[in-house]
Scaffold this motif. Structure first.
Motif, PDB file in Angstrom:
ATOM      1  N   LEU A 101      72.302 -18.374 -10.543  1.00  0.00           N
ATOM      2  CA  LEU A 101      71.475 -17.695 -11.523  1.00  0.00           C
ATOM      3  C   LEU A 101      72.190 -16.585 -12.262  1.00  0.00           C
ATOM      4  O   LEU A 101      72.881 -15.775 -11.676  1.00  0.00           O
ATOM      5  N   ILE A 130      62.658 -24.601  -9.834  1.00  0.00           N
ATOM      6  CA  ILE A 130      63.652 -23.689 -10.408  1.00  0.00           C
ATOM      7  C   ILE A 130      65.059 -24.248 -10.208  1.00  0.00           C
ATOM      8  O   ILE A 130      65.885 -24.250 -11.124  1.00  0.00           O
ATOM      9  N   LEU A 153      67.786 -25.507 -13.150  1.00  0.00           N
ATOM     10  CA  LEU A 153      69.110 -24.905 -13.296  1.00  0.00           C
ATOM     11  C   LEU A 153      70.225 -25.936 -13.330  1.00  0.00           C
ATOM     12  O   LEU A 153      71.351 -25.628 -13.705  1.00  0.00           O
ATOM     13  N   TYR A 168      65.327 -22.193 -16.719  1.00  0.00           N
ATOM     14  CA  TYR A 168      64.996 -21.199 -15.695  1.00  0.00           C
ATOM     15  C   TYR A 168      64.039 -20.147 -16.253  1.00  0.00           C
ATOM     16  O   TYR A 168      63.058 -19.777 -15.601  1.00  0.00           O
TER      17      TYR A 168
END
Length: 344
Positions: free
Chosen positions: A217, A178, A182, A255
Motif C-alpha cells: 500500500l 482490498i 491492489l 484501493y
C-alpha cells in the motif's frame, strides 16, 4: 466458443468433448482447468501412462501427436494428449509457417479424434488486446473452443480466497477485496505469488489489513477519512484536491475506491445502530472498532448524513467499482465523478 465458467459447468455435469482448444491471456487459468479435466477422466495411478504432452513451439509435424491419439489407453477408458503453447493456432501467419501444411491435415483429424482420447491444445495470446483470429474461429464449429479471459470481480475474489485457504490462512472479506483491488492485471500466477509472500510475512497468525498496507500500500486510511470528511462538509474542491494527492502519492485507484466504500459502509452501520438505541460499547464491539477516539470521530461524521444519503453513496461506490472493472474506464476520472455525485 465458451468461457471458463461454461467449461466448468459442463465438466461438473459430465459433458466432456474429445477435442478442446483453450485460448486467452491467462496461461495459469488454462493450465488449472486442464488439470481439472485430467483429474476428472484419468485415474491417479495411471496418469503417467495415459497422459502425453507436446510443446507446440517445438513440433516439426503432427505425426507424433496423431500416433499418441491413436494408441489405446492403458487400464483406463480415456487417455489425454496435450499440445501446449500451440502458437501456430493464434497467429495469422500460422498457415504460412513450417506447420502450415501439417496443420491443414490435422484440422480434418480433429473432427475424428478417437473416442478413447481427449486431445487438447492451448495457446496464450501475446497481448491482452489480442483476440481469437481466423484460425481459431475456423475450428470453433468442429471442436470445443474455450476462451480463458482474465477473471475479475467476485470470481477473482473467490479464486484468491482459495489461494489463502490452501495455505491455511484466514482473511476477512473486505480485506480480501482490498488485496484483490491492489493486484494489477488479474494474472492469477502473479497474484498467487503475492499471496505466498503475504502468507510468509504473516507466518503463524491470521492476516490483518495492516499487513496488506505494509506490503502493498501507498497512502493511508487517514487520507481516505479526510476525503469522506470533505464530502460530508459538501466541500467538493477539498475532496478533489485530497483525491489528487492520494493518486499522485502512488495509491491505486481501486484501493481508494474500496476504502471510500468501506468508510461509507461503516458510517451507515454506526448511524443505523445508534438509531436503534445501541450504546457505544456495544457498537464498538459489533463493528470491531478499537479506538474510542476513532469511534467518536465517525459518530460525528455520520451525523452529517442521513441513512438515505449513506445508502446512496454506497450504491454510487458499487456502481463506480462495476464501471472500473467491466468497462476499463479511467480510474481517476471515475473517482472524480464519484465525489461529484456524492456531494451533489
Amino acid at each position: 466458443m465458451i468461457d471458463i465458467a461454461a467449461f466448468n459447468k459442463n465438466l461438473k455435469n459430465g459433458h466432456i468433448e474429445n477435442c478442446y482448444l483453450f485460448c486467452g491471456n491467462d496461461e495459469f487459468l488454462m493450465r488449472e482447468n486442464i488439470r481439472l479435466l485430467i483429474k476428472r477422466v484419468l485415474k491417479p495411478d495411471f496418469i503417467d501412462l495415459n497422459y502425453v504432452k507436446f510443446d507446440g513451439n517445438s513440433l516439426e509435424n503432427f505425426d507424433a501427436v496423431i500416433n499418441a491419439c491413436e494408441t489405446l489407453p492403458f487400464m483406463s477408458d480415456k487417455k489425454v494428449v496435450l499440445v501446449y503453447r500451440a502458437s501456430f493456432m493464434e497467429e495469422e501467419r500460422g498457415y504460412k509457417s513450417k506447420l502450415s501444411g501439417e496443420f491443414k491435415k490435422i484440422k480434418g483429424y480433429l473432427k475424428n479424434v478417437p473416442q478413447q482420447c481427449i486431445l487438447i491444445f492451448y495457446c496464450v495470446f501475446k497481448s491482452k488486446r489480442d483476440k481469437p483470429g481466423r484460425i481459431i474461429y475456423s475450428l470453433d464449429k468442429d471442436i470445443c473452443v474455450v476462451k480463458a479471459d482474465k477473471i475479475k470481480g467476485y470470481q477473482l475474489e473467490n479464486k484468491v480466497q482459495k489461494f489463502f485457504q490452501i495455505r491455511g490462512k484466514n482473511i476477512r472479506k473486505m480485506d480480501l477485496r482490498i488485496f484483490c483491488n491492489l493486484m494489477e492485471g488479474n494474472n492469477l500466477s502473479v497474484i498467487e505469488n503475492e499471496v505466498e509472500k503475504l502468507c510468509c510475512y504473516t507466518c503463524g497468525r491470521d492476516i490483518k489489513r495492516e499487513d496488506i498496507q505494509k506490503m502493498f500500500l501507498s497512502g493511508s486510511e487517514e487520507d481516505i477519512f479526510d476525503v469522506v470528511n470533505a464530502i460530508s462538509n459538501k466541500n467538493l474542491k477539498r475532496a478533489l484536491y485530497l483525491l489528487n494527492e492520494l493518486v499522485d502519492s502512488g495509491a491505486k485507484t481501486n484501493y481508494i475506491l474500496s476504502m471510500i466504500e468501506r468508510q461509507f459502509s461503516m458510517l451507515f452501520k454506526i448511524k443505523l445502530l445508534l438509531e436503534r438505541g445501541k450504546k457505544k460499547p456495544e457498537i464498538m464491539k459489533l463493528l470491531k472498532i478499537k479506538s474510542g477516539y476513532g469511534y467518536s470521530i465517525m459518530v460525528q461524521q455520520s451525523k452529517k448524513f442521513t441513512l438515505r444519503q449513506l445508502k446512496r453513496s454506497i450504491g454510487l461506490c458499487l456502481n463506480t467499482e462495476k464501471n472500473m472493472k467491466s468497462l476499463s474506464l479511467d480510474g481517476k476520472t471515475e473517482l472524480e465523478l464519484l465525489l461529484i455525485n456524492t456531494v451533489a
